[in-house]
Design a protein around this motif. Structure first.
Motif, PDB file in Angstrom:
ATOM      1  N   MET A  51      21.374  -7.427  -2.185  1.00 60.04           N
ATOM      2  CA  MET A  51      20.235  -8.271  -2.069  1.00 60.04           C
ATOM      3  C   MET A  51      19.056  -7.822  -1.903  1.00 60.04           C
ATOM      4  N   SER A  52      18.922  -6.496  -1.956  1.00 59.96           N
ATOM      5  CA  SER A  52      17.728  -5.674  -1.737  1.00 59.96           C
ATOM      6  C   SER A  52      17.222  -5.322  -2.971  1.00 59.96           C
ATOM      7  N   GLN A  53      17.606  -6.029  -4.273  1.00 57.16           N
ATOM      8  CA  GLN A  53      17.284  -5.608  -5.466  1.00 57.16           C
ATOM      9  C   GLN A  53      16.764  -7.063  -6.195  1.00 57.16           C
ATOM     10  N   ILE A  54      15.782  -6.858  -7.085  1.00 57.88           N
ATOM     11  CA  ILE A  54      15.722  -8.197  -7.791  1.00 57.88           C
ATOM     12  C   ILE A  54      15.415  -7.683  -9.521  1.00 57.88           C
ATOM     13  N   GLU A  55      15.507  -8.483 -10.497  1.00 60.59           N
ATOM     14  CA  GLU A  55      15.678  -8.109 -11.938  1.00 60.59           C
ATOM     15  C   GLU A  55      14.885  -8.979 -12.742  1.00 60.59           C
ATOM     16  N   ILE A  56      14.107  -8.368 -13.467  1.00 61.20           N
ATOM     17  CA  ILE A  56      13.288  -9.092 -14.549  1.00 61.20           C
ATOM     18  C   ILE A  56      13.654  -9.140 -15.915  1.00 61.20           C
ATOM     19  N   GLY A  57      13.517 -10.068 -16.668  1.00 51.52           N
ATOM     20  CA  GLY A  57      14.075  -9.730 -18.224  1.00 51.52           C
ATOM     21  C   GLY A  57      12.888 -10.448 -18.894  1.00 51.52           C
ATOM     22  N   THR A  58      12.386  -9.600 -19.805  1.00 47.77           N
ATOM     23  CA  THR A  58      11.246 -10.266 -20.590  1.00 47.77           C
ATOM     24  C   THR A  58      11.783 -11.247 -21.497  1.00 47.77           C
ATOM     25  N   PRO A  59      10.888 -12.235 -22.145  1.00 46.04           N
ATOM     26  CA  PRO A  59      11.388 -13.010 -23.291  1.00 46.04           C
ATOM     27  C   PRO A  59      11.341 -12.047 -24.522  1.00 46.04           C
ATOM     28  N   VAL A  60      11.895 -12.592 -25.848  1.00 42.94           N
ATOM     29  CA  VAL A  60      11.881 -11.764 -27.001  1.00 42.94           C
ATOM     30  C   VAL A  60      10.623 -11.389 -27.441  1.00 42.94           C
ATOM     31  N   CYS A  61      10.311 -10.124 -27.719  1.00 48.47           N
ATOM     32  CA  CYS A  61       8.968  -9.691 -27.893  1.00 48.47           C
ATOM     33  C   CYS A  61       9.221  -8.966 -29.331  1.00 48.47           C
ATOM     34  N   ARG A  62       7.994  -9.156 -30.101  1.00 50.16           N
ATOM     35  CA  ARG A  62       7.763  -8.488 -31.398  1.00 50.16           C
ATOM     36  C   ARG A  62       6.975  -7.142 -31.689  1.00 50.16           C
ATOM     37  N   THR A  63       6.113  -7.130 -30.560  1.00 54.51           N
ATOM     38  CA  THR A  63       5.073  -6.153 -30.591  1.00 54.51           C
ATOM     39  C   THR A  63       5.235  -5.383 -29.270  1.00 54.51           C
ATOM     40  N   LEU A  64       4.640  -4.008 -29.236  1.00 49.52           N
ATOM     41  CA  LEU A  64       4.582  -3.497 -27.759  1.00 49.52           C
ATOM     42  C   LEU A  64       3.570  -4.014 -27.062  1.00 49.52           C
ATOM     43  N   ASP A  65       2.575  -4.671 -27.784  1.00 50.35           N
ATOM     44  CA  ASP A  65       1.574  -5.272 -26.901  1.00 50.35           C
ATOM     45  C   ASP A  65       2.158  -6.620 -26.151  1.00 50.35           C
ATOM     46  N   ASP A  66       3.236  -7.114 -26.786  1.00 46.95           N
ATOM     47  CA  ASP A  66       3.928  -8.256 -26.254  1.00 46.95           C
ATOM     48  C   ASP A  66       4.597  -7.573 -24.866  1.00 46.95           C
ATOM     49  N   VAL A  67       5.255  -6.602 -25.086  1.00 40.99           N
ATOM     50  CA  VAL A  67       6.200  -5.837 -24.340  1.00 40.99           C
ATOM     51  C   VAL A  67       5.158  -5.528 -22.974  1.00 40.99           C
ATOM     52  N   ARG A  68       4.046  -4.922 -23.100  1.00 39.32           N
ATOM     53  CA  ARG A  68       3.122  -4.688 -22.024  1.00 39.32           C
ATOM     54  C   ARG A  68       2.787  -6.031 -21.357  1.00 39.32           C
ATOM     55  N   ALA A  69       2.216  -6.895 -22.156  1.00 40.30           N
ATOM     56  CA  ALA A  69       1.916  -8.265 -21.389  1.00 40.30           C
ATOM     57  C   ALA A  69       3.101  -8.681 -20.475  1.00 40.30           C
ATOM     58  N   GLU A  70       4.267  -8.865 -21.147  1.00 40.09           N
ATOM     59  CA  GLU A  70       5.312  -9.449 -20.638  1.00 40.09           C
ATOM     60  C   GLU A  70       5.895  -8.544 -19.069  1.00 40.09           C
ATOM     61  N   ILE A  71       5.825  -7.281 -19.173  1.00 42.37           N
ATOM     62  CA  ILE A  71       6.052  -6.546 -17.982  1.00 42.37           C
ATOM     63  C   ILE A  71       5.074  -6.585 -17.378  1.00 42.37           C
ATOM     64  N   VAL A  72       3.813  -6.552 -17.612  1.00 46.01           N
ATOM     65  CA  VAL A  72       2.638  -6.772 -16.529  1.00 46.01           C
ATOM     66  C   VAL A  72       2.845  -8.135 -15.725  1.00 46.01           C
ATOM     67  N   ARG A  73       3.053  -9.087 -16.594  1.00 47.20           N
ATOM     68  CA  ARG A  73       3.253 -10.603 -15.974  1.00 47.20           C
ATOM     69  C   ARG A  73       4.353 -10.829 -15.099  1.00 47.20           C
ATOM     70  N   SER A  74       5.548 -10.033 -15.451  1.00 47.18           N
ATOM     71  CA  SER A  74       6.702 -10.163 -14.513  1.00 47.18           C
ATOM     72  C   SER A  74       6.666  -9.436 -13.423  1.00 47.18           C
ATOM     73  N   ARG A  75       5.930  -8.133 -13.284  1.00 52.99           N
ATOM     74  CA  ARG A  75       5.807  -7.343 -12.065  1.00 52.99           C
ATOM     75  C   ARG A  75       4.795  -8.201 -11.302  1.00 52.99           C
ATOM     76  N   ARG A  76       3.486  -8.466 -11.836  1.00 51.05           N
ATOM     77  CA  ARG A  76       2.585  -9.281 -10.928  1.00 51.05           C
ATOM     78  C   ARG A  76       3.343 -10.344 -10.244  1.00 51.05           C
ATOM     79  N   GLU A  77       4.172 -11.189 -10.807  1.00 48.86           N
ATOM     80  CA  GLU A  77       4.649 -12.192 -10.338  1.00 48.86           C
ATOM     81  C   GLU A  77       5.671 -11.780  -9.296  1.00 48.86           C
TER      82      GLU A  77
END
Length: 371
Positions: A51-77
């Motif tokens: 219960m001291s952990q939390i997990e995120i999963g990005t949507p399906v990404c096609r480019t590394l720019d997508d990956v970066r944007a989704e990780i940034v968004r997930s971490r920020r939120e």
């Protein structure tokens, strides 16, 4: 099926620690944080075993720019959701000093089942990893990818290692998370499989013998995903920074595609013994980038920097085809120059001699680059 027929999409799962800002200890607040995070991320954010952990999963990404944007968004939120609850988020393979005795198992059937089956192993499952899914729908070809990728797991782990401390002690390992995880009966590098049928037969036998309840509980370092048409790489610690997470995602996709192309041409691969592959992963967990690692292709130990160079050369054509070479090679060079997460944590501890300062570093690096 030709390489062009596969998508080689990317999905990234990251596991984070929930930190009490005053004590810097882990705190079991996922049930309070999840509803807030769900408003922004929906089902992309989930609980984990503790219960001291939390997990995120990005949507399906096609480019590394997508990956970066989704990780940034997930971490920020997730960071924002934790802040509303008065807490912080840290991305590292282990917490430097919190004790497993103070943690609570998440009251979700999957994790309660783990507790019933694995007992003390589940109580001590206070670790955080990063899983990268690469889209390959042809399952037979995916077996060919796994057979070829297993010899390159160690440089991925060495680059990502971020777990040198455990229960207040410098373990001497760069990735002590790997050692905690290796105690689980179906963890570690996979064997070589002659065919998809052989892979499936083993999975069925493990279920029939009640070694596992179902296939998602087979935890090899690289495996066929049971939920998605992907090959899932599970060997790495969660990375402290977004840049490092993008680096691991880019390297992993390039590795999967390179192995796919070789398998599609029927090129032979080195049938390296399982014991050597395990030894290579262990050495990466023990030393990270600090000394020699095992070159499984040559069958000898070489400096870590040389193995990373060899790995980059192996995946370079794929990285160039995706136009990712400049970014990924630069990020690898940064890691080689400044050290992986384990090295940076040790440096923070040496500066002041307090593990609380290590937690502060992890929290700060987790937010780095999220705007």
């Amino acid at each position: 099926m030709s390489p062009q027929a596969e998508d080689f999409t990317i999905g990234v799962e990251e596991e984070y620690q929930i930190i009490a800002p005053t004590t810097r200890k882990l705190c079991s607040r996922v049930q309070q944080i999840l509803p807030i995070a769900h408003k922004a991320l929906g089902e992309q954010v989930q609980p984990e075993a503790q219960m001291s952990q939390i997990e995120i999963g990005t949507p399906v990404c096609r480019t590394l720019d997508d990956v970066r944007a989704e990780i940034v968004r997930s971490r920020r939120e997730v960071i924002a959701a934790a802040a509303k609850d008065g807490n912080k988020i840290a991305a590292a393979g282990t917490h430097p000093f919190s004790s497993w005795q103070e943690q609570e198992i998440t009251p979700k059937e999957r994790y309660q089942a783990l507790m019933r089956d694995y007992q003390q192993l589940t109580r001590e499952l206070m670790i955080c990893g990063c899983h990268v899914h690469v889209g390959i729908s042809d399952r037979q070809m995916a077996i060919g990818v796994i057979n070829r990728a297993r010899v390159w797991l160690s440089p991925l782990l060495a680059l990502s290692a971020s777990s040198p401390f455990w229960l207040g002690t410098d373990t001497g390992y760069a990735s002590y998370r790997t050692e905690i995880w290796s105690r689980w009966p179906l963890s570690g590098p996979p064997l070589i499989f002659d065919s998809l049928a052989q892979y499936q037969a083993l999975v069925e036998a493990l279920i029939a013998t009640k070694s596992v309840e179902e296939a998602t509980k087979i935890y090899w370092d690289v495996r066929l995903s049971e939920r998605f048409p992907t090959v899932e790489f599970r060997v790495t610690d969660v990375c402290m920074t977004v840049d490092e997470a993008v680096m691991i995602a880019g390297l992993t996709r390039a590795l999967a595609r390179t192995c796919y192309e070789r398998a599609s041409k029927g090129e032979p691969f080195a049938a390296v013994r399982h014991e050597l592959v395990r030894a290579a992963v262990w050495r990466a967990a023990r030393y990270g980038l600090d000394t020699e690692l095992i070159d499984l292709d040559a069958g000898r130990a070489i400096p870590a920097a040389k193995l990373v160079e060899k790995f980059l050369a192996f995946v370079r054509p794929s990285l160039e085809e995706y136009r990712d070479w400049d970014e990924i090679s630069s990020l690898v060079q940064q890691t080689m120059q400044h050290g992986n997460g384990a090295t940076r944590q040790r440096e923070a501890y040496k500066r002041a001699g307090h593990l609380e300062d290590v937690v502060d570093l992890i929290v700060a690096e987790t937010t780095k680059g999220i705007g």
